[in-house]
Design an enzyme around this catalytic site. Structure first.
Site, PDB file in Angstrom:
ATOM      1  N   SER A 176      29.433  15.044  42.858  1.00  0.00           N
ATOM      2  CA  SER A 176      29.609  13.592  42.837  1.00  0.00           C
ATOM      3  C   SER A 176      29.235  13.024  44.203  1.00  0.00           C
ATOM      4  O   SER A 176      29.656  13.559  45.230  1.00  0.00           O
ATOM      5  CB  SER A 176      31.054  13.230  42.515  1.00  0.00           C
ATOM      6  OG  SER A 176      31.246  11.861  42.795  1.00  0.00           O
TER       7      SER A 176
ATOM      8  N   ASN B 130      27.381   3.546  40.062  1.00  0.00           N
ATOM      9  CA  ASN B 130      28.839   3.599  40.180  1.00  0.00           C
ATOM     10  C   ASN B 130      29.257   4.286  41.464  1.00  0.00           C
ATOM     11  O   ASN B 130      28.588   5.176  41.966  1.00  0.00           O
ATOM     12  CB  ASN B 130      29.450   4.304  38.960  1.00  0.00           C
ATOM     13  CG  ASN B 130      29.637   5.795  39.172  1.00  0.00           C
ATOM     14  OD1 ASN B 130      30.641   6.235  39.736  1.00  0.00           O
ATOM     15  ND2 ASN B 130      28.659   6.591  38.756  1.00  0.00           N
TER      16      ASN B 130
ATOM     17  N   LYS C 292      28.330  21.994  38.194  1.00  0.00           N
ATOM     18  CA  LYS C 292      27.487  20.794  38.044  1.00  0.00           C
ATOM     19  C   LYS C 292      26.848  20.428  39.376  1.00  0.00           C
ATOM     20  O   LYS C 292      27.541  20.272  40.385  1.00  0.00           O
ATOM     21  CB  LYS C 292      28.337  19.630  37.519  1.00  0.00           C
ATOM     22  CG  LYS C 292      27.504  18.375  37.234  1.00  0.00           C
ATOM     23  CD  LYS C 292      28.258  17.416  36.361  1.00  0.00           C
ATOM     24  CE  LYS C 292      27.488  16.138  36.103  1.00  0.00           C
ATOM     25  NZ  LYS C 292      28.200  15.211  35.236  1.00  0.00           N
TER      26      LYS C 292
ATOM     27  N   PHE D   6      36.285   9.245  41.638  1.00  0.00           N
ATOM     28  CA  PHE D   6      37.267  10.095  40.948  1.00  0.00           C
ATOM     29  C   PHE D   6      38.603   9.377  40.743  1.00  0.00           C
ATOM     30  O   PHE D   6      39.682   9.914  41.028  1.00  0.00           O
ATOM     31  CB  PHE D   6      37.525  11.405  41.720  1.00  0.00           C
ATOM     32  CG  PHE D   6      36.399  12.400  41.722  1.00  0.00           C
ATOM     33  CD1 PHE D   6      35.292  12.257  40.904  1.00  0.00           C
ATOM     34  CD2 PHE D   6      36.448  13.511  42.558  1.00  0.00           C
ATOM     35  CE1 PHE D   6      34.253  13.191  40.914  1.00  0.00           C
ATOM     36  CE2 PHE D   6      35.434  14.451  42.585  1.00  0.00           C
ATOM     37  CZ  PHE D   6      34.336  14.282  41.759  1.00  0.00           C
TER      38      PHE D   6
ATOM     39  N   ASN E 112      23.993  15.475  38.106  1.00  0.00           N
ATOM     40  CA  ASN E 112      24.868  14.319  38.318  1.00  0.00           C
ATOM     41  C   ASN E 112      24.008  13.074  38.607  1.00  0.00           C
ATOM     42  O   ASN E 112      22.793  13.099  38.430  1.00  0.00           O
ATOM     43  CB  ASN E 112      25.811  14.621  39.488  1.00  0.00           C
ATOM     44  CG  ASN E 112      27.179  14.003  39.286  1.00  0.00           C
ATOM     45  OD1 ASN E 112      27.273  12.816  38.994  1.00  0.00           O
ATOM     46  ND2 ASN E 112      28.226  14.779  39.437  1.00  0.00           N
TER      47      ASN E 112
ATOM     48  N   ASN F 166      30.318  10.244  45.316  1.00  0.00           N
ATOM     49  CA  ASN F 166      31.311   9.234  45.704  1.00  0.00           C
ATOM     50  C   ASN F 166      32.590   9.780  46.320  1.00  0.00           C
ATOM     51  O   ASN F 166      33.527   9.039  46.566  1.00  0.00           O
ATOM     52  CB  ASN F 166      31.651   8.374  44.476  1.00  0.00           C
ATOM     53  CG  ASN F 166      30.412   7.693  43.927  1.00  0.00           C
ATOM     54  OD1 ASN F 166      29.632   7.129  44.685  1.00  0.00           O
ATOM     55  ND2 ASN F 166      30.203   7.783  42.621  1.00  0.00           N
ATOM     56  N   THR F 167      32.633  11.103  46.531  1.00  0.00           N
ATOM     57  CA  THR F 167      33.742  11.714  47.275  1.00  0.00           C
ATOM     58  C   THR F 167      33.134  12.272  48.553  1.00  0.00           C
ATOM     59  O   THR F 167      32.320  13.197  48.481  1.00  0.00           O
ATOM     60  CB  THR F 167      34.424  12.833  46.441  1.00  0.00           C
ATOM     61  OG1 THR F 167      35.023  12.231  45.299  1.00  0.00           O
ATOM     62  CG2 THR F 167      35.482  13.571  47.248  1.00  0.00           C
TER      63      THR F 167
END
Ligand SMILES: Cc1cc2nc3c(=O)[nH]c(=O)nc-3n(C[C@H](O)[C@H](O)[C@H](O)COP(=O)(O)O)c2cc1C
Length: 339
Positions: free
Chosen positions: A174, A110, A216, A114, A245, A176-177
């Protein structure tokens, strides 16, 4: 029965089905029908971070980003639910498609980024929940907030969710940021944690309620980085660490070679090994000074138990739940109870 339902659902677009399935579950829950299909929650209380959890198996962040489905998910048998990641302002996330299944590998890639309705909308949803479940709220930063101001976003979210959460997760992992994972390192990490602890202390005083903070982390860390993070978390008196993660890495064993090339975080079965390596290194570095919530690649009861044996106090599941349904939660909680 879940296998048949899954086969049908997997014929359609991953993200559309994700939303539809959660809405269906919430409808069944609201009408009292969901409980008829699902075994009763395993009762195996465990106290971690000063909170009593009904069992040690939780839902990992990202499945219920806006906290719209807490009741339904809780009725699936989880001992706790983590909602979010939520950011101060609503944001659309990355362009679609951004969610990919790798069924043969029991994995997902994925790059959601966010996508969420913002912290105020999340709180309104949390206020509507009926289930008395342990609730973690996972917070992050908006994409448009420069990294040097990231702390402001965490402080805004923390201030807003404090009274509604049993624990708060600081998500700095994450993939993806852009730049987010840089917050895991060096003096920048210590400075962020210090600010968060100051605000936690002020909120503790004003609300007369101590809400623990969990951090995390990613699985894509060297042993030196893990040791450094562990020492900084201990020094800052953080209450728990969540490992891990999704991973940026791509194990060579993946069957879906073309999907494996998609940008994003990989989760599910292929992450188990790398996630467990981090868990073991982290457990050694923390030496019992902080509880670990282990997540990454659990697809069987044995996987969950292995994480407990490797030093985790609690476990979380995301992708395994998509592939195996509520039975996996029940099996994991039972094997941990009987351990
Ligand atoms: C589609 C998707 C979205 C996710 N979104 C988030 C998120 O918003 N915040 C977060 O901390 N983790 C997020 N995660 C990571 C999971 O919480 C978990 O750490 C990771 O998937 C590894 O566990 P698993 O192998 O059981 O899925 C997401 C995972 C997936 C598959």
């Amino acid at each position: 029965m879940f296998k048949i339902i899954r086969k049908i659902l997997f014929l359609f677009d991953a993200e559309k089905i994700h939303v539809l399935s959660l809405n269906m579950m919430s409808l069944l829950s609201a009408s009292g029908l969901l409980e008829l299909f699902i075994k009763k929650r395993i009762n195996a209380p465990v106290t971690v971070m000063g909170i009593e959890f009904p069992n040690a198996v939780g839902l990992a962040a990202g499945l219920d980003k806006n906290a719209r489905h807490i009741d339904a998910l809780s009725q699936c048998g989880f001992g706790f639910i983590e909602v979010g990641t939520v950011t101060p302002l609503a944001q659309p996330g990355n362009e679609k498609p951004r969610l990919f299944r790798l069924p043969k590998d029991e994995a997902i890639i994925n790059r959601m980024g966010f996508n969420n309705d913002g912290v105020e909308a999340l709180i309104e949803n949390v206020k509507r929940k009926r289930e008395n479940c342990v609730l973690g709220i996972n917070i992050g930063k908006n994409k448009d907030t420069p990294l040097e101001n990231a702390v402001d976003d965490y402080l805004i979210c923390m201030q807003q969710v404090y009274s509604f959460a049993d624990y708060i997760t600081i998500n700095i992992s994450s993939p993806n940021t852009p730049g987010l994972r840089e917050l895991q390192h060096g003096d920048g990490l210590s400075a962020l944690l210090e600010q968060l602890k100051i605000q936690q202390s002020a909120l503790h005083k004003s609300t007369q309620r101590y809400v623990p903070l969990a951090v995390k982390i990613a699985p894509d860390l060297s042993i030196d980085e893990i040791e450094d993070i562990a020492q900084r978390l201990i020094a800052a008196k953080i209450d728990a660490v969540i490992a891990t993660n999704t991973t940026n890495s791509r194990p060579l064993t993946l069957s879906h070679k073309n999907i494996a090339e998609e940008t994003g975080g990989l989760s599910g079965k292929p992450v188990l090994g790398i996630s467990n390596t981090v868990l073991k290194q982290l457990s050694r570095a923390l030496n019992g000074k902080m509880p670990i919530i282990a997540v990454g690649g659990i697809s069987s009861a044995t996987d969950a138990l292995d994480k407990i044996k490797a030093g985790a106090s609690l476990v979380q599941i995301y992708t395994g739940f998509i592939y195996s349904g509520p039975k996996l939660i029940h099996d994991c909680a039972l094997v941990i109870k009987n351990h």
